[in-house]
Motif scaffolding. Structure first.
Motif, short mmCIF file in Angstrom:
data_model
loop_
_atom_site.label_atom_id
_atom_site.label_comp_id
_atom_site.label_asym_id
_atom_site.label_seq_id
_atom_site.Cartn_x
_atom_site.Cartn_y
_atom_site.Cartn_z
N LYS A 1 1.00 -1.52 0.40
CA LYS A 1 -0.56 -0.64 -0.13
C LYS A 1 1.48 1.42 -0.24
O LYS A 1 1.96 0.90 0.51
N SER B 1 -8.22 1.51 -1.72
CA SER B 1 -7.69 0.20 -1.62
C SER B 1 -6.38 0.43 -1.67
O SER B 1 -5.19 -0.26 -0.66
N ARG B 2 -5.75 0.64 -2.30
CA ARG B 2 -3.78 1.19 -2.27
C ARG B 2 -3.48 2.13 -1.25
O ARG B 2 -2.19 2.06 -1.72
N THR C 1 -2.03 4.03 2.17
CA THR C 1 -1.78 3.38 3.56
C THR C 1 -1.16 4.91 4.24
O THR C 1 -0.55 5.99 3.92
#
Length: 339
Positions: free
Chosen positions: A135, A185-186, A188
């Motif tokens: 991520k 979703s990619r 962090t």
């Protein structure tokens, strides 16, 4: 190496328009005997790449509703979201002719500093991203001018990820090229990966600890510093007025075109918009998140006036140092995009 605080009259600056102006003032007008490191934390803002179409990269409704500042930088690459949970870093140094696009060279000190705080999985991945567990937490870009080079990036320490999702409009084929379905979703934040002893930190604490790690010292007083003078700040104000706080620079005109093509090439997303009249290219704009050294307007001017046919476009690209302007791309890729 020298450290520069983005402080004026003892107050830290969080305005992206000013901080980007500080960065490019240091690049263009301050040459010291060693490289320079600059850290800054911006309030809610979107920083778009030099060659991007701002209107297509940002969610205008979200920007207006949440009072997000939009600023265009001088380096290539894609749009990134900043808030008070994101730390920005910038290394400024002489351009030795071999370092442009060498992201490993400039991100290694940051990665090593993170490892010391327990973020063992932090690493450079792909062209210019830093990741943990696949991520992304950092995007990086570069800019070179008059023998000087800046390499800068973001560090998502404790950012509002939902704001990132709401503010940006990534190209569909960019997400597909990375095998993901959404920004959410990619990406962090770094904070959950820090050792327990550092979980108390906010972004400012994180900045100070990372600074000590990069300089390999125990106390801030041991860090060599270049202090901005009031004369420096007056020049920074003028730079901001001309560029980073100027609507025309940040957004620019977005004329209508009758032919538009966009592809994910080996160097990133490249988008071309053209007006073709009776087989002649009358107007043309090239956008994208590629990393180029030259002004993309040079390429545009070479193509305007040419016939819109494959041979003419190919011949034009073969006369241009395309790697200078786009990165390591082939003539065939560009011809396929344009035609």
């Amino acid at each position: 190496m020298y450290y520069v605080k983005n402080e004026r009259n003892g107050q830290e600056i969080h305005d992206a328009r000013v901080n980007l102006a500080v960065e490019y003032y240091l690049l263009n007008e301050v040459e010291l005997d060693e490289p320079i490191l600059l850290f800054y934390i911006n309030d809610n803002s979107i920083i778009v790449g030099k060659n991007q179409n701002t209107f297509e990269e940002v969610n205008t409704d979200y920007v207006n509703e949440h009072d997000v500042t939009v600023v265009r930088r001088f380096s290539g690459g894609g749009a990134v979201y900043h808030d008070l949970g994101v730390l920005c870093f910038c290394f400024l140094t002489k351009d030795d002719g071999n370092s442009f696009r060498d992201f490993k060279k400039f991100t290694s000190p940051v990665i090593d500093g993170l490892h010391k705080m327990g973020v063992e999985g932090a690493e450079l991945r792909g062209r210019n991203d830093l990741v943990i567990d696949d991520k992304k937490f950092s995007g990086n870009a570069m800019y070179s001018k008059n023998g000087r080079l800046t390499a800068h990036g973001t560090l998502m320490f404790d950012s509002e990820i939902e704001a990132v999702v709401g503010a940006l409009r990534p190209k569909k084929h960019k997400l597909e090229s990375k095998g993901i379905k959404s920004i959410r979703s990619r990406v962090t934040n770094i904070k959950p990966y820090l050792s327990d002893e550092y979980q108390y930190m906010n972004a400012k604490d994180f900045k100070e600890k990372l600074l000590l790690n990069i300089f390999d010292v125990d106390n801030i007083s041991e860090v060599k510093e270049y202090k901005l003078t009031e004369e420096d700040w007056q020049k920074i104000d003028k730079f901001a007025e001309k560029y980073t706080a100027n609507w025309d620079w940040n957004y620019g005109k977005s004329p209508k075109f009758d032919l538009e093509r966009s592809e994910r090439l080996s160097v990133g997303t490249v988008e071309v918009k053209m007006n073709v009249n009776r087989g002649i290219i009358e107007d043309l704009k090239i956008y994208g998140d590629f990393f180029g050294l030259g002004e993309i307007s040079d390429v545009e001017s070479k193509l305007i006036g040419k016939t819109y046919e494959e041979k003419s476009i190919r011949d034009t690209f073969e006369e241009i140092d395309i790697n200078k302007y786009f990165g390591k791309v082939s003539v065939d890729e560009l011809v396929q995009l344009f035609y």
